[in-house]
Write a protein that holds these residues in place. Structure first.
Motif, PDB file in Angstrom:
ATOM      1  N   ASP A  15      53.024 -31.990 -62.398  1.00 42.73           N
ATOM      2  CA  ASP A  15      53.329 -30.463 -62.112  1.00 42.73           C
ATOM      3  C   ASP A  15      52.179 -30.406 -61.465  1.00 42.73           C
ATOM      4  O   ASP A  15      51.778 -29.541 -60.536  1.00 42.73           O
ATOM      5  N   TYR A  74      42.029 -29.810 -66.373  1.00 42.82           N
ATOM      6  CA  TYR A  74      43.282 -29.634 -66.724  1.00 42.82           C
ATOM      7  C   TYR A  74      43.936 -29.404 -67.647  1.00 42.82           C
ATOM      8  O   TYR A  74      44.598 -29.027 -68.356  1.00 42.82           O
ATOM      9  N   THR A 125      46.704 -26.534 -68.304  1.00 42.30           N
ATOM     10  CA  THR A 125      47.678 -26.441 -69.129  1.00 42.30           C
ATOM     11  C   THR A 125      47.806 -25.504 -70.113  1.00 42.30           C
ATOM     12  O   THR A 125      49.208 -25.677 -71.190  1.00 42.30           O
ATOM     13  N   ASP A 153      49.401 -20.459 -58.565  1.00 43.63           N
ATOM     14  CA  ASP A 153      50.443 -21.398 -58.311  1.00 43.63           C
ATOM     15  C   ASP A 153      51.127 -21.222 -56.624  1.00 43.63           C
ATOM     16  O   ASP A 153      51.706 -19.687 -56.852  1.00 43.63           O
ATOM     17  N   ASN A 174      54.515 -20.298 -57.114  1.00 39.80           N
ATOM     18  CA  ASN A 174      54.819 -18.907 -57.627  1.00 39.80           C
ATOM     19  C   ASN A 174      55.464 -17.811 -56.683  1.00 39.80           C
ATOM     20  O   ASN A 174      54.628 -16.837 -56.355  1.00 39.80           O
TER      21      ASN A 174
END
Length: 116
Positions: free
Chosen positions: A9, A50, A54, A74, A77
């Protein structure tokens, strides 16, 4: 591949099982954010929690910031009402040391030229 790797990612992580604690990555880090753990004797750095992101949670520093000075999201996005999209589009943001070609993905708003 070394002890530092990009997760699928895009997060930059350190594999403590592969790190030999030589400290070269600490010296080479242009951001000064790596350190040698006094417990494990391996390199460590902020992972933006992290283990939380996640699972769809925010990093702890973002969640508990009393002034909401941190935003996490993000940029890929496509949702236009996403807070990170709104902030990125409506503010002058910059990354630290982009000229080094490290493709930083952490952005700041309102930092002095001397910091960059």
């Amino acid at each position: 591949m070394g002890a530092t790797f990009d997760a699928p990612d895009g997060a930059v992580l350190i594999d403590p099982n592969y790190c030999i604690g030589c400290g070269f990555c600490i010296q080479a880090c242009p951001y000064g954010c790596r350190f040698l753990s006094p417990v494990t004797k391996t390199a460590e750095k902020c992972t933006l929690c992290y283990h939380r992101i996640t699972r769809g949670l925010k990093p702890a520093c973002v969640e508990v910031c009393p002034t909401q000075a941190r935003i996490f999201g993000d940029l890929k996005n496509p949702i236009p009402d996403d807070p990170i999209q709104q902030f990125y589009q409506n503010n002058l943001v910059t990354a630290l040391k982009p000229h080094l070609g490290t493709e930083p993905r952490l952005f700041y708003s309102g930092i002095d030229k001397e910091v960059r």
